[in-house]
Design a protein around this motif. Sequence first.
Motif, short mmCIF file in Angstrom:
data_model
loop_
_atom_site.label_atom_id
_atom_site.label_comp_id
_atom_site.label_asym_id
_atom_site.label_seq_id
_atom_site.Cartn_x
_atom_site.Cartn_y
_atom_site.Cartn_z
N TYR A 1 0.81 -1.21 0.00
CA TYR A 1 0.00 0.00 0.00
C TYR A 1 0.85 1.27 0.00
CZ TYR A 1 -3.14 -3.58 1.98
OH TYR A 1 -3.85 -4.73 2.22
N THR A 2 1.94 1.24 0.75
CA THR A 2 2.76 2.44 0.94
C THR A 2 4.24 2.07 0.74
OG1 THR A 2 2.76 1.96 3.32
CG2 THR A 2 1.17 3.60 2.52
N PRO A 3 4.63 1.68 -0.45
CA PRO A 3 6.01 1.18 -0.62
C PRO A 3 7.08 2.21 -0.29
CG PRO A 3 4.90 1.50 -2.74
CD PRO A 3 3.85 1.61 -1.69
N LYS A 4 6.89 3.45 -0.70
CA LYS A 4 7.89 4.48 -0.43
C LYS A 4 8.00 4.75 1.07
CE LYS A 4 8.92 9.36 -1.36
NZ LYS A 4 8.45 10.60 -2.06
N GLU A 5 6.86 4.92 1.72
CA GLU A 5 6.84 5.24 3.13
C GLU A 5 7.32 4.07 3.99
OE1 GLU A 5 3.71 7.65 0.95
OE2 GLU A 5 4.38 5.55 0.98
N SER A 6 6.97 2.86 3.56
CA SER A 6 7.40 1.67 4.30
C SER A 6 8.91 1.46 4.17
CB SER A 6 6.66 0.43 3.80
OG SER A 6 5.27 0.52 4.09
N MET A 7 9.45 1.71 2.98
CA MET A 7 10.89 1.57 2.81
C MET A 7 11.65 2.62 3.61
SD MET A 7 13.45 -0.06 1.69
CE MET A 7 12.76 -1.23 0.51
N ALA A 8 11.10 3.81 3.69
CA ALA A 8 11.76 4.85 4.49
C ALA A 8 11.87 4.42 5.95
CB ALA A 8 10.98 6.16 4.37
N ALA A 9 10.81 3.81 6.47
CA ALA A 9 10.84 3.33 7.86
C ALA A 9 11.84 2.19 8.02
CB ALA A 9 9.44 2.89 8.28
N LEU A 10 11.81 1.26 7.09
CA LEU A 10 12.71 0.11 7.15
C LEU A 10 14.17 0.58 7.17
CD1 LEU A 10 11.95 -2.96 7.08
CD2 LEU A 10 12.65 -2.94 4.68
N LYS A 11 14.49 1.56 6.34
CA LYS A 11 15.86 2.06 6.26
C LYS A 11 16.24 2.85 7.51
CE LYS A 11 17.35 3.66 2.28
NZ LYS A 11 17.43 4.40 1.00
N HIS A 12 15.33 3.65 7.99
CA HIS A 12 15.64 4.44 9.19
C HIS A 12 15.93 3.53 10.38
CE1 HIS A 12 15.44 7.48 12.31
NE2 HIS A 12 14.49 6.77 12.92
N TRP A 13 15.10 2.54 10.58
CA TRP A 13 15.28 1.65 11.73
C TRP A 13 16.58 0.85 11.60
CZ3 TRP A 13 9.65 -0.30 10.83
CH2 TRP A 13 8.75 0.66 11.30
N TYR A 14 17.04 0.65 10.36
CA TYR A 14 18.28 -0.11 10.16
C TYR A 14 19.51 0.79 10.24
CZ TYR A 14 21.72 -3.27 8.18
OH TYR A 14 22.84 -4.05 7.98
N THR A 15 19.45 1.97 9.64
CA THR A 15 20.65 2.81 9.55
C THR A 15 20.88 3.67 10.80
OG1 THR A 15 19.39 4.54 8.39
CG2 THR A 15 20.55 2.91 7.04
N ASN A 16 19.86 3.85 11.62
CA ASN A 16 20.05 4.55 12.89
C ASN A 16 20.68 3.55 13.86
OD1 ASN A 16 19.52 5.45 15.63
ND2 ASN A 16 18.11 6.97 14.77
N ASP A 17 21.97 3.68 14.06
CA ASP A 17 22.73 2.66 14.78
C ASP A 17 22.22 2.45 16.21
OD1 ASP A 17 25.08 0.82 14.80
OD2 ASP A 17 25.77 2.17 16.38
N SER A 18 21.94 3.53 16.91
CA SER A 18 21.51 3.39 18.31
C SER A 18 20.13 2.73 18.39
CB SER A 18 21.48 4.75 18.99
OG SER A 18 20.61 5.64 18.33
N LEU A 19 19.27 3.02 17.44
CA LEU A 19 17.94 2.42 17.43
C LEU A 19 18.02 0.95 17.01
CD1 LEU A 19 14.93 3.01 17.88
CD2 LEU A 19 14.78 3.70 15.48
N ARG A 20 18.82 0.68 15.99
CA ARG A 20 18.95 -0.70 15.50
C ARG A 20 19.43 -1.63 16.60
NH1 ARG A 20 23.26 -2.03 10.81
NH2 ARG A 20 24.63 -1.25 12.45
N LYS A 21 20.33 -1.17 17.44
CA LYS A 21 20.86 -2.00 18.51
C LYS A 21 19.80 -2.39 19.53
CE LYS A 21 25.64 -0.36 18.21
NZ LYS A 21 26.69 0.45 18.87
#
Length: 457
Positions: free
Chosen positions: A369-389
């Motif tokens: 439904y929201t491929p652009k918005e969902s990918m943005a979340a997926l990337k943020h949660w992965y690339t934000n090192d402190s959050l990913r941990k």
Amino acid sequence: MKISPVFVALVLAPLTACAQKTSRQTASYVAGLPANLSDSALLDSIEQRSFQFFWDGAEPASGLAPERIHMDGDYPDKDPRIVATGGSGFGVMALLAGIERGYITRQAGVKRFEQILNFLEKADRFHGAFPHWINGEDGHVKPFGQKDNGGDLVETSFLFQGLLCVRQYFKDGTEAEQKIAARIDKLWKEVEFDWYRNGDKNVLFWHWSPNYAWQMNFPVRGFNECMIMYVLAASSPTHTIPAAVYHEGWAEHGAINKTTFYKNDTLHLRYQGNPPHGGPLFWAHYSFVGLNPNGLKDRYADYGKELNSLARINYQWCVDNPKHFKGYSDSSWGLTASYSVNFYAAHAPNMENDLGVISPTAAISSFPYTPKESMAALKHWYTNDSLRKVILGKYGYYDAFSEDKKWCKPWYLSIDKGPEVVMIENYRSGLLWKLFMSCPEVQAGLKKLGFESPYIQ
């Protein structure tokens, strides 16, 4: 969404101490990961990790989905061997995605499905319907509540939405695969959907108990996560329902129609409980992991447009962040039923039900439904090192987190992990949508209820 007494009684450990413990739990799972991945590689990584919940993490005796996996070993009821019927429906679909993606071999998949069917054929059923929870060791019902100790037609429908995909996948295969398809077909034809009318009422009831009969008294009316139950009931070749059960029960003689707005998005259905901006996002997922909403229309809604609007509203609410929670943004969003800071909650885009808790499954399962918005979340949660941990573990992102409350638990739920795998796969290939919609009886059932779909012959 039913809330278990286990969850209601559960009080989760708060604030920074929780985040620190969770961080230690995730360390071995995120160590050595590259700082950046391409979009396709990241999507595949999350799909594969989430798939492993249903493969490595399966309940060992049955091969089915555990209700939950807590990586810290902290189980509220001290019982990690509960099989989730609905979660298992999503799980068997995840196994098919795993075969197609090469995460497991086809032969290994066949062996697992044989194990699953050996268990299901002997497990407790009530007029063909499985209970919400099953004891993974002996196949007997594990009560979800005192009177909820019998058949659960909604969870059974989630299960058969998945099993019918498995049947279609294997029906023209090897001799062993065709046997799997035939065994599923037998189980499917034994579900007495018509029994769950509670006599000749033109509505379907969620539960029936051998001890308490219809005392749960839960007639299912829309719109919520349960639409697939009515579609399968109309599609049943042996225990079908008349179209009036759908139109008078689920659609409430047309009262299901209600127009609401949030900014530029419009909804056309009355959501259960009359929330102002639609409900939690699992309502866009559970019935539609197999039932393809694209081009699916009846007299009440265009479901592709409706669910796209529901997902966009959820996203936009988090961007607007009217309650000013820390961590909400256009790259960190998603409100749905999940674990929460104090208990299990149905998070949704309104002032009452937005608790500052992000549930990754909401955005991830909304990829179609929201491929652009969902990918943005997926990337943020992965690339934000402190959050990913804190939030990324062995089976992908944990069930929920709150930056505002500094809260997360290393816990997973099958009903949240399953849609992640399946909807990522539907976004990438349409696999599960194609399989489910290829069922001739599903096409006939949809036609019976007055639906239009590109799949209806």
